[in-house]
Design an enzyme around this catalytic site. Structure first.
Site, PDB file in Angstrom:
ATOM      1  N   SER A  75      16.215  -0.246  -2.353  1.00  0.00           N
ATOM      2  CA  SER A  75      14.937  -0.984  -2.389  1.00  0.00           C
ATOM      3  C   SER A  75      14.772  -1.774  -3.685  1.00  0.00           C
ATOM      4  CB  SER A  75      13.751  -0.039  -2.164  1.00  0.00           C
ATOM      5  OG  SER A  75      13.412   0.637  -3.355  1.00  0.00           O
ATOM      6  N   GLY A  91       0.868  -1.185   0.000  1.00  0.00           N
ATOM      7  CA  GLY A  91       0.000   0.000   0.000  1.00  0.00           C
ATOM      8  C   GLY A  91       0.900   1.227   0.000  1.00  0.00           C
ATOM      9  N   ALA A 138       7.646  -0.449  -4.962  1.00  0.00           N
ATOM     10  CA  ALA A 138       7.877   0.476  -3.837  1.00  0.00           C
ATOM     11  C   ALA A 138       9.118   1.350  -3.990  1.00  0.00           C
ATOM     12  CB  ALA A 138       7.923  -0.256  -2.497  1.00  0.00           C
ATOM     13  N   ALA A 139       9.704   1.386  -5.193  1.00  0.00           N
ATOM     14  CA  ALA A 139      10.836   2.318  -5.405  1.00  0.00           C
ATOM     15  C   ALA A 139      10.357   3.750  -5.194  1.00  0.00           C
ATOM     16  CB  ALA A 139      11.404   2.148  -6.808  1.00  0.00           C
ATOM     17  N   GLY A 140       9.231   4.078  -5.839  1.00  0.00           N
ATOM     18  CA  GLY A 140       8.683   5.430  -5.711  1.00  0.00           C
ATOM     19  C   GLY A 140       8.290   5.727  -4.265  1.00  0.00           C
ATOM     20  N   ASP A 141       7.715   4.761  -3.586  1.00  0.00           N
ATOM     21  CA  ASP A 141       7.304   4.965  -2.186  1.00  0.00           C
ATOM     22  C   ASP A 141       8.511   5.175  -1.284  1.00  0.00           C
ATOM     23  OD1 ASP A 141       4.696   4.616  -2.959  1.00  0.00           O
ATOM     24  OD2 ASP A 141       4.695   2.473  -2.516  1.00  0.00           O
TER      25      ASP A 141
END
Ligand code: ATP
Length: 303
Positions: A282, A39, A249-252
């Site tokens: 990540s 998420g 999840a790189a951007g997160d």
């Protein structure tokens, strides 16, 4: 109260490794099925917490075993979970994720408890937003809650950072409350109509967002880094070269690390470099929250 408030989604990521993405009607054999905490809101909150930000999370989880366990995981990561609500008779949000052997991902979401994070659901959390230095949000929860939080933050001089993902068209009223925006190339195109392919088009897209009232535009460019634009002038801030395992999840990780860098007093470009390092680590690992590094790992990477 906390210096950083993250408002956003919590998902159970059902992840399957695939040789390539199946075409319509095709059946492929996958492998390595795992259920991983994910998420966008949760990932960004966890990234900030692992990097030692003072962070409170506003979210809704279901009253299923995943929701109960994930709330406890957040607490163990150092997140203030006072505003993580457990919704009765509701599953936690889910994402069905396929990761191809070349590291690309394909994702299908179902909001479930995330759909309950409405404007009325966050009424009790508004002082938390007013008291924070930064509010970080994404677009996996209802827009009415995001818009309310952004307006309250703007009125209280809390700096609003919006990661406009997944891509959707947003109102000018919401964008006018945003201080910093971090779209990837696809999201930048949905927001501006400009296909980002080079420096010129990146600046064109950034200028459209500046015209909506956003001072700092950071278009993330995957392995290439970030196009940073302020006051109509932009430049690329290069990322790090690493071997990719999974970009989920790189951007997160980038967003959670970036705001933590700012909280630590880093200048904009240094905060971006810090975030590049966290995100680069990540992508060398599998999964969403499982791939997010600790502060020590980022410091060792940068040493
Ligand atoms: P995702 O949806 O995969 O989480 P995104 O599309 O939101 O990511 P990207 O632009 O792909 O965001 O990447 C965000 C940041 O992550 C980049 O600016 C960079 O710091 C880092 N990053 C992404 N991919 C790579 C890569 N292959 N190598 C090194 N760093 C990367």
């Amino acid at each position: 109260m906390n210096k950083l408030v993250v408002l956003g989604s919590v998902n159970a990521d059902h992840v399957l490794q695939v040789p390539s993405f199946p075409r319509p009607g095709e059946t492929l054999h996958g492998r390595n099925y795992q259920v991983i905490p994910g998420g966008k809101g949760a990932n960004q909150a966890v990234a900030a917490a692992r990097l030692h930000a003072d962070i409170g999370f506003i979210a809704c989880v279901g009253d299923d075993s995943f929701g109960i366990n994930i709330r406890e995981n957040f607490r163990m990561d150092g997140i203030d979970i006072t505003a993580v609500k457990m919704e009765p008779n509701c599953p936690t949000g889910i994402a069905m994720i396929q990761v191809s052997d070349c590291g690309e991902n394909s994702i299908c979401l179902s909001a479930e408890a995330n759909a309950r994070l409405t404007a009325s659901a966050i009424e009790a959390d508004l002082d938390r937003i007013r008291d924070a230095d930064y509010l970080l949000m994404q677009l996996e929860t209802p827009l009415c809650g995001i818009e309310k939080a952004a307006q309250v933050a703007k009125d209280a001089n809390t700096i609003v950072i919006l990661n406009p993902a997944p891509a959707r068209v947003l109102s000018d009223e919401l964008l006018a409350c945003v201080d910093m925006i971090t779209p990837n190339e696809t999201e930048a195109e949905v927001l501006t109509g400009v296909t980002v392919i080079d420096a010129e088009s990146a600046q064109q897209a950034a200028n459209i967002l500046h015209a909506k009232g956003i001072k700092t535009v950071m278009i993330t460019l995957g392995a290439k880094g970030v196009w940073l634009s302020q006051d109509g002038r932009g430049d690329i801030i290069a990322g790090f070269n690493v071997e990719v395992t999974d970009t989920t999840a790189a951007g997160d990780t980038f967003n959670g690390a970036f705001v933590t860098g700012l909280l630590d007093g880093l200048a904009l470009e240094s905060a971006i470099k810090f975030a590049h390092a966290a995100a680069a680590i990540s992508v060398t690992r599998f999964g969403a929250q499982t791939s997010i590094p600790t502060r020590k790992e980022v410091e060792d990477f940068l040493a």
